[in-house]
Design a protein around this motif. Structure first.
Motif, PDB file in Angstrom:
ATOM      1  N   GLU A 182       4.630  -1.522 -39.524  1.00 13.66           N
ATOM      2  CA  GLU A 182       4.332  -0.863 -38.261  1.00 13.66           C
ATOM      3  C   GLU A 182       3.611   0.437 -38.572  1.00 13.66           C
ATOM      4  O   GLU A 182       3.988   1.144 -39.492  1.00 13.66           O
ATOM      5  CB  GLU A 182       5.668  -0.565 -37.578  1.00 13.66           C
ATOM      6  N   ILE A 183       2.582   0.731 -37.810  1.00 14.65           N
ATOM      7  CA  ILE A 183       1.830   1.959 -38.036  1.00 14.65           C
ATOM      8  C   ILE A 183       1.826   2.797 -36.763  1.00 14.65           C
ATOM      9  O   ILE A 183       1.516   2.291 -35.690  1.00 14.65           O
ATOM     10  CB  ILE A 183       0.345   1.680 -38.391  1.00 14.65           C
ATOM     11  N   ASP A 184       2.144   4.061 -36.936  1.00 17.94           N
ATOM     12  CA  ASP A 184       2.102   5.009 -35.827  1.00 17.94           C
ATOM     13  C   ASP A 184       0.656   5.435 -35.641  1.00 17.94           C
ATOM     14  O   ASP A 184       0.058   6.042 -36.516  1.00 17.94           O
ATOM     15  CB  ASP A 184       2.978   6.212 -36.191  1.00 17.94           C
ATOM     16  N   LEU A 185       0.052   5.080 -34.503  1.00 17.90           N
ATOM     17  CA  LEU A 185      -1.348   5.418 -34.282  1.00 17.90           C
ATOM     18  C   LEU A 185      -1.507   6.628 -33.367  1.00 17.90           C
ATOM     19  O   LEU A 185      -2.594   6.940 -32.911  1.00 17.90           O
ATOM     20  CB  LEU A 185      -2.102   4.214 -33.697  1.00 17.90           C
ATOM     21  N   GLY A 186      -0.411   7.296 -33.103  1.00 15.91           N
ATOM     22  CA  GLY A 186      -0.454   8.492 -32.271  1.00 15.91           C
ATOM     23  C   GLY A 186      -0.395   8.177 -30.796  1.00 15.91           C
ATOM     24  O   GLY A 186      -0.664   7.052 -30.376  1.00 15.91           O
ATOM     25  N   ALA A 187      -0.024   9.168 -30.001  1.00 16.48           N
ATOM     26  CA  ALA A 187       0.055   9.042 -28.541  1.00 16.48           C
ATOM     27  C   ALA A 187       0.872   7.818 -28.112  1.00 16.48           C
ATOM     28  O   ALA A 187       0.539   7.149 -27.133  1.00 16.48           O
ATOM     29  CB  ALA A 187      -1.347   9.005 -27.928  1.00 16.48           C
ATOM     30  N   GLY A 188       1.898   7.508 -28.868  1.00 22.21           N
ATOM     31  CA  GLY A 188       2.782   6.407 -28.504  1.00 22.21           C
ATOM     32  C   GLY A 188       2.222   5.024 -28.822  1.00 22.21           C
ATOM     33  O   GLY A 188       2.821   4.015 -28.465  1.00 22.21           O
ATOM     34  N   HIS A 189       1.065   4.958 -29.487  1.00 28.73           N
ATOM     35  CA  HIS A 189       0.485   3.660 -29.828  1.00 28.73           C
ATOM     36  C   HIS A 189       0.981   3.186 -31.191  1.00 28.73           C
ATOM     37  O   HIS A 189       1.023   3.961 -32.143  1.00 28.73           O
ATOM     38  CB  HIS A 189      -1.042   3.721 -29.823  1.00 28.73           C
ATOM     39  N   ILE A 190       1.319   1.915 -31.238  1.00 32.71           N
ATOM     40  CA  ILE A 190       1.822   1.314 -32.468  1.00 32.71           C
ATOM     41  C   ILE A 190       0.917   0.144 -32.830  1.00 32.71           C
ATOM     42  O   ILE A 190       0.567  -0.662 -31.974  1.00 32.71           O
ATOM     43  CB  ILE A 190       3.273   0.792 -32.255  1.00 32.71           C
ATOM     44  N   GLY A 191       0.527   0.075 -34.081  1.00 37.75           N
ATOM     45  CA  GLY A 191      -0.263  -1.059 -34.550  1.00 37.75           C
ATOM     46  C   GLY A 191       0.484  -1.764 -35.675  1.00 37.75           C
ATOM     47  O   GLY A 191       1.478  -1.256 -36.176  1.00 37.75           O
ATOM     48  N   TYR A 192      -0.011  -2.943 -36.044  1.00 38.81           N
ATOM     49  CA  TYR A 192       0.654  -3.723 -37.080  1.00 38.81           C
ATOM     50  C   TYR A 192      -0.315  -4.215 -38.139  1.00 38.81           C
ATOM     51  O   TYR A 192      -1.463  -4.523 -37.842  1.00 38.81           O
ATOM     52  CB  TYR A 192       1.400  -4.919 -36.466  1.00 38.81           C
ATOM     53  N   HIS A 193       0.204  -4.276 -39.356  1.00 37.47           N
ATOM     54  CA  HIS A 193      -0.510  -4.787 -40.518  1.00 37.47           C
ATOM     55  C   HIS A 193       0.310  -5.884 -41.168  1.00 37.47           C
ATOM     56  O   HIS A 193       1.521  -5.743 -41.250  1.00 37.47           O
ATOM     57  CB  HIS A 193      -0.592  -3.697 -41.594  1.00 37.47           C
ATOM     58  N   PRO A 194      -0.320  -6.926 -41.704  1.00 33.17           N
ATOM     59  CA  PRO A 194       0.461  -7.874 -42.511  1.00 33.17           C
ATOM     60  C   PRO A 194       0.860  -7.246 -43.845  1.00 33.17           C
ATOM     61  O   PRO A 194       0.160  -6.342 -44.329  1.00 33.17           O
ATOM     62  CB  PRO A 194      -0.507  -9.032 -42.735  1.00 33.17           C
ATOM     63  N   GLU A 195       1.932  -7.710 -44.416  1.00 38.71           N
ATOM     64  CA  GLU A 195       2.436  -7.190 -45.682  1.00 38.71           C
ATOM     65  C   GLU A 195       1.364  -7.297 -46.765  1.00 38.71           C
ATOM     66  O   GLU A 195       1.210  -6.393 -47.579  1.00 38.71           O
ATOM     67  CB  GLU A 195       3.693  -7.986 -46.059  1.00 38.71           C
ATOM     68  N   GLY A 196       0.613  -8.403 -46.761  1.00 38.65           N
ATOM     69  CA  GLY A 196      -0.386  -8.677 -47.792  1.00 38.65           C
ATOM     70  C   GLY A 196      -1.498  -7.641 -47.898  1.00 38.65           C
ATOM     71  O   GLY A 196      -2.194  -7.588 -48.896  1.00 38.65           O
ATOM     72  N   ARG A 197      -1.686  -6.851 -46.867  1.00 36.98           N
ATOM     73  CA  ARG A 197      -2.744  -5.851 -46.901  1.00 36.98           C
ATOM     74  C   ARG A 197      -2.352  -4.662 -47.790  1.00 36.98           C
ATOM     75  O   ARG A 197      -3.154  -3.791 -48.066  1.00 36.98           O
ATOM     76  CB  ARG A 197      -3.058  -5.388 -45.465  1.00 36.98           C
ATOM     77  N   GLY A 198      -1.108  -4.640 -48.232  1.00 38.33           N
ATOM     78  CA  GLY A 198      -0.650  -3.581 -49.133  1.00 38.33           C
ATOM     79  C   GLY A 198      -0.378  -2.286 -48.408  1.00 38.33           C
ATOM     80  O   GLY A 198      -0.580  -2.177 -47.206  1.00 38.33           O
ATOM     81  N   HIS A 199       0.092  -1.329 -49.174  1.00 39.53           N
ATOM     82  CA  HIS A 199       0.402  -0.031 -48.587  1.00 39.53           C
ATOM     83  C   HIS A 199      -0.850   0.812 -48.505  1.00 39.53           C
ATOM     84  O   HIS A 199      -1.611   0.872 -49.456  1.00 39.53           O
ATOM     85  CB  HIS A 199       1.426   0.709 -49.444  1.00 39.53           C
ATOM     86  N   HIS A 200      -1.051   1.424 -47.394  1.00 42.58           N
ATOM     87  CA  HIS A 200      -2.109   2.422 -47.311  1.00 42.58           C
ATOM     88  C   HIS A 200      -1.804   3.382 -46.179  1.00 42.58           C
ATOM     89  O   HIS A 200      -0.951   3.124 -45.343  1.00 42.58           O
ATOM     90  CB  HIS A 200      -3.495   1.780 -47.159  1.00 42.58           C
ATOM     91  N   HIS A 201      -2.507   4.469 -46.189  1.00 44.51           N
ATOM     92  CA  HIS A 201      -2.271   5.505 -45.183  1.00 44.51           C
ATOM     93  C   HIS A 201      -3.405   5.489 -44.172  1.00 44.51           C
ATOM     94  O   HIS A 201      -4.470   4.930 -44.432  1.00 44.51           O
ATOM     95  CB  HIS A 201      -2.151   6.866 -45.858  1.00 44.51           C
ATOM     96  N   HIS A 202      -3.170   6.129 -43.049  1.00 42.76           N
ATOM     97  CA  HIS A 202      -4.170   6.150 -41.994  1.00 42.76           C
ATOM     98  C   HIS A 202      -4.533   7.569 -41.607  1.00 42.76           C
ATOM     99  O   HIS A 202      -3.654   8.371 -41.312  1.00 42.76           O
ATOM    100  CB  HIS A 202      -3.638   5.417 -40.760  1.00 42.76           C
ATOM    101  N   LEU A 203      -5.823   7.827 -41.626  1.00 43.94           N
ATOM    102  CA  LEU A 203      -6.318   9.090 -41.091  1.00 43.94           C
ATOM    103  C   LEU A 203      -6.756   8.766 -39.666  1.00 43.94           C
ATOM    104  O   LEU A 203      -7.606   7.907 -39.461  1.00 43.94           O
ATOM    105  CB  LEU A 203      -7.517   9.597 -41.900  1.00 43.94           C
ATOM    106  N   ILE A 204      -6.151   9.405 -38.712  1.00 42.75           N
ATOM    107  CA  ILE A 204      -6.405   9.065 -37.312  1.00 42.75           C
ATOM    108  C   ILE A 204      -7.024  10.256 -36.593  1.00 42.75           C
ATOM    109  O   ILE A 204      -6.451  11.349 -36.562  1.00 42.75           O
ATOM    110  CB  ILE A 204      -5.098   8.631 -36.620  1.00 42.75           C
ATOM    111  N   CYS A 205      -8.223  10.015 -36.027  1.00 38.87           N
ATOM    112  CA  CYS A 205      -8.898  11.088 -35.301  1.00 38.87           C
ATOM    113  C   CYS A 205      -8.229  11.249 -33.933  1.00 38.87           C
ATOM    114  O   CYS A 205      -8.177  10.305 -33.151  1.00 38.87           O
ATOM    115  CB  CYS A 205     -10.380  10.785 -35.140  1.00 38.87           C
ATOM    116  N   ARG A 206      -7.744  12.439 -33.659  1.00 41.56           N
ATOM    117  CA  ARG A 206      -7.034  12.652 -32.397  1.00 41.56           C
ATOM    118  C   ARG A 206      -7.993  12.781 -31.210  1.00 41.56           C
ATOM    119  O   ARG A 206      -7.573  12.772 -30.060  1.00 41.56           O
ATOM    120  CB  ARG A 206      -6.095  13.859 -32.489  1.00 41.56           C
ATOM    121  N   LYS A 207      -9.300  12.872 -31.509  1.00 40.57           N
ATOM    122  CA  LYS A 207     -10.259  12.979 -30.424  1.00 40.57           C
ATOM    123  C   LYS A 207     -10.842  11.623 -30.026  1.00 40.57           C
ATOM    124  O   LYS A 207     -10.776  11.223 -28.870  1.00 40.57           O
ATOM    125  CB  LYS A 207     -11.384  13.949 -30.818  1.00 40.57           C
TER     126      LYS A 207
END
Ligand SMILES: [Zn+2]
Ligand SMILES: [Zn+2]
Length: 121
Positions: free
Chosen positions: A55-80
């Motif tokens: 589960e990924i926190d996309l800000g402003a209450g939005h949640i996105g999902y990734h499959p496990e196979g995509r591996g661990h990574h971080h997200h830089l999210i533009c707030r604008k």
């Protein structure tokens, strides 16, 4: 795994960005009209506990999902503009090292959402 659950998992696996629950629901309901959104939410919770999705926190209450196979990574999210930039896990290794050294704390930085402004904004 029921066919509905398989369908939910494959919706996440086949998405190349950060699919959310509503988008998953739209795909599942097209094939299984009797499925309701609370089933989707419950299944997402289960798949998360099984470690099959993240589960990924996309800000402003939005949640996105990734499959496990995509591996661990971080997200830089533009707030604008809401742009999401995936960055490799290793980018935060120095921070992990600092936290371990300074606080004796072994931080598990797997899917961090970092908010800010992208180059276009
Ligand atoms: Zn932006
Ligand atoms: Zn991502």
């Amino acid at each position: 795994m029921t066919p509905q659950r398989m369908r939910i998992l494959s919706a996440i696996e086949n998405s190349d960005n950060h699919i959310n629950a509503e988008e998953i629901y739209a795909q599942v309901v097209a094939k299984y009209p009797k499925v309701n959104i609370s089933t989707v939410y419950r299944t997402l919770e289960l798949l998360k506990q099984l470690g099959l999705i993240y589960e990924i926190d996309l800000g402003a209450g939005h949640i996105g999902y990734h499959p496990e196979g995509r591996g661990h990574h971080h997200h830089l999210i533009c707030r604008k503009c809401g742009a999401i930039i995936d960055v490799g896990e290793s980018v935060l290794f120095p921070i992990q090292a600092i936290l371990l050294q300074a606080f004796d704390f072994n931080a598990e930085l797997r899917h961090l959402a970092i908010f800010g402004l992208c180059k276009n904004c």
